[in-house]
Design a protein around this motif. Sequence first.
Motif, PDB file in Angstrom:
ATOM      1  N   THR A  64     -80.231  -8.887  37.156  1.00 15.75           N
ATOM      2  CA  THR A  64     -80.618  -9.048  35.760  1.00 15.75           C
ATOM      3  C   THR A  64     -80.204 -10.400  35.200  1.00 15.75           C
ATOM      4  O   THR A  64     -79.198 -10.984  35.636  1.00 15.75           O
ATOM      5  CB  THR A  64     -80.019  -7.918  34.894  1.00 15.75           C
ATOM      6  OG1 THR A  64     -80.514  -8.005  33.566  1.00 15.75           O
ATOM      7  CG2 THR A  64     -78.494  -8.019  34.857  1.00 15.75           C
ATOM      8  N   ALA A  66     -80.047 -12.185  31.125  1.00  9.78           N
ATOM      9  CA  ALA A  66     -80.119 -11.829  29.707  1.00  9.78           C
ATOM     10  C   ALA A  66     -80.130 -13.093  28.857  1.00  9.78           C
ATOM     11  O   ALA A  66     -79.340 -14.005  29.086  1.00  9.78           O
ATOM     12  CB  ALA A  66     -78.939 -10.947  29.316  1.00  9.78           C
ATOM     13  N   MET A  80     -84.382  -9.349  28.280  1.00  4.60           N
ATOM     14  CA  MET A  80     -83.911  -8.981  29.608  1.00  4.60           C
ATOM     15  C   MET A  80     -84.960  -9.274  30.670  1.00  4.60           C
ATOM     16  O   MET A  80     -86.164  -9.106  30.435  1.00  4.60           O
ATOM     17  CB  MET A  80     -83.566  -7.488  29.664  1.00  4.60           C
ATOM     18  CG  MET A  80     -82.569  -7.012  28.618  1.00  4.60           C
ATOM     19  SD  MET A  80     -80.921  -7.717  28.818  1.00  4.60           S
ATOM     20  CE  MET A  80     -80.438  -7.010  30.386  1.00  4.60           C
ATOM     21  N   TRP A  82     -85.325  -8.048  34.686  1.00  9.65           N
ATOM     22  CA  TRP A  82     -84.802  -7.266  35.801  1.00  9.65           C
ATOM     23  C   TRP A  82     -85.678  -7.519  37.030  1.00  9.65           C
ATOM     24  O   TRP A  82     -86.905  -7.444  36.959  1.00  9.65           O
ATOM     25  CB  TRP A  82     -84.862  -5.767  35.505  1.00  9.65           C
ATOM     26  CG  TRP A  82     -83.936  -5.276  34.434  1.00  9.65           C
ATOM     27  CD1 TRP A  82     -82.993  -5.981  33.755  1.00  9.65           C
ATOM     28  CD2 TRP A  82     -83.871  -3.927  33.938  1.00  9.65           C
ATOM     29  NE1 TRP A  82     -82.336  -5.174  32.861  1.00  9.65           N
ATOM     30  CE2 TRP A  82     -82.856  -3.894  32.946  1.00  9.65           C
ATOM     31  CE3 TRP A  82     -84.566  -2.755  34.220  1.00  9.65           C
ATOM     32  CZ2 TRP A  82     -82.528  -2.740  32.246  1.00  9.65           C
ATOM     33  CZ3 TRP A  82     -84.241  -1.601  33.520  1.00  9.65           C
ATOM     34  CH2 TRP A  82     -83.218  -1.597  32.549  1.00  9.65           C
ATOM     35  N   THR A 127     -78.084  -1.030  29.025  1.00 10.82           N
ATOM     36  CA  THR A 127     -77.514  -2.234  28.420  1.00 10.82           C
ATOM     37  C   THR A 127     -76.416  -1.864  27.428  1.00 10.82           C
ATOM     38  O   THR A 127     -76.636  -1.090  26.502  1.00 10.82           O
ATOM     39  CB  THR A 127     -78.612  -3.048  27.710  1.00 10.82           C
ATOM     40  OG1 THR A 127     -79.629  -3.400  28.677  1.00 10.82           O
ATOM     41  CG2 THR A 127     -78.048  -4.317  27.093  1.00 10.82           C
ATOM     42  N   SER A 157     -89.737  -7.563  32.376  1.00 13.51           N
ATOM     43  CA  SER A 157     -89.279  -8.425  31.293  1.00 13.51           C
ATOM     44  C   SER A 157     -89.515  -7.678  29.985  1.00 13.51           C
ATOM     45  O   SER A 157     -90.596  -7.125  29.773  1.00 13.51           O
ATOM     46  CB  SER A 157     -90.047  -9.751  31.281  1.00 13.51           C
ATOM     47  OG  SER A 157     -89.917 -10.438  32.501  1.00 13.51           O
ATOM     48  N   VAL A 177     -74.487  -4.546  31.976  1.00 14.58           N
ATOM     49  CA  VAL A 177     -75.712  -3.809  32.287  1.00 14.58           C
ATOM     50  C   VAL A 177     -75.413  -2.951  33.505  1.00 14.58           C
ATOM     51  O   VAL A 177     -75.111  -3.471  34.581  1.00 14.58           O
ATOM     52  CB  VAL A 177     -76.896  -4.757  32.573  1.00 14.58           C
ATOM     53  CG1 VAL A 177     -78.188  -3.956  32.764  1.00 14.58           C
ATOM     54  CG2 VAL A 177     -77.070  -5.773  31.442  1.00 14.58           C
TER      55      VAL A 177
END
Length: 231
Positions: A64, A66, A80, A82, A127, A157, A177
């Motif tokens: 991830t 951020a 975010m 991922w 999160t 996203s 996370v």
Amino acid sequence: MTRWRAALKVKPLTFVAEASRPDFRGARFFWCARPAIAAICLSLVALTASPPLAQAHPHVWLDTQATMIFTGKKISAIRMVWVFDDMFSLTVMDQFDHNHDRRFFDAENDEVRDNAFVALADIGFLTYLRRNEKVVKVAGFQDFIADITDEGRVKYSFTLNLAKPVDPIADQIGLSVYDSEYFIDVGFAKDNPISFSGNDGITCSYKMGEDDKHRIYFDMVSPQRADITCH
């Protein structure tokens, strides 16, 4: 995967006590059935029939990144990104990339969102933004996009909106996370795990570490945490 790793710290007595419980193996299937975890588990139904996999944790890995989004001098949202592991990515593509173009456009994107993401709202989309060690509530998400990287990994996203903005100048802010049941192993990307947007006139930095105050999975795993400071 190049990433910051969560720390697995086994406490032998705790581990033996938990692992020896008669329902320990079956608990994995109970977790999978929970609505929130089902969002990720959906694409692994065919795989869970394998006894070795059913006994092991974790089952899904994701990296991830951020971006802390500022409104004025406060953080109001988190963008975010991922990126999932190869196996999970293959199963998601098999289920939702109907035309096999290695992209999720239009209806396909909506299917991924509705069937393998939305239910994670029940657990705050994994999160945990903490203001002075108290979790800040996530009000919802927007701008969800599912994609497939050139390496064949599924990428989500999306933006998480905070119920109330937080002040990183006045307060202690930490971001983690993770899946508290360790079905999903989340690691911050090694490169640019945290970035900042809209922080005009404010200088921000972060420090990566382990969150020993909020350990998970029978107290054996210390999630990664980014402590954020601004001035």
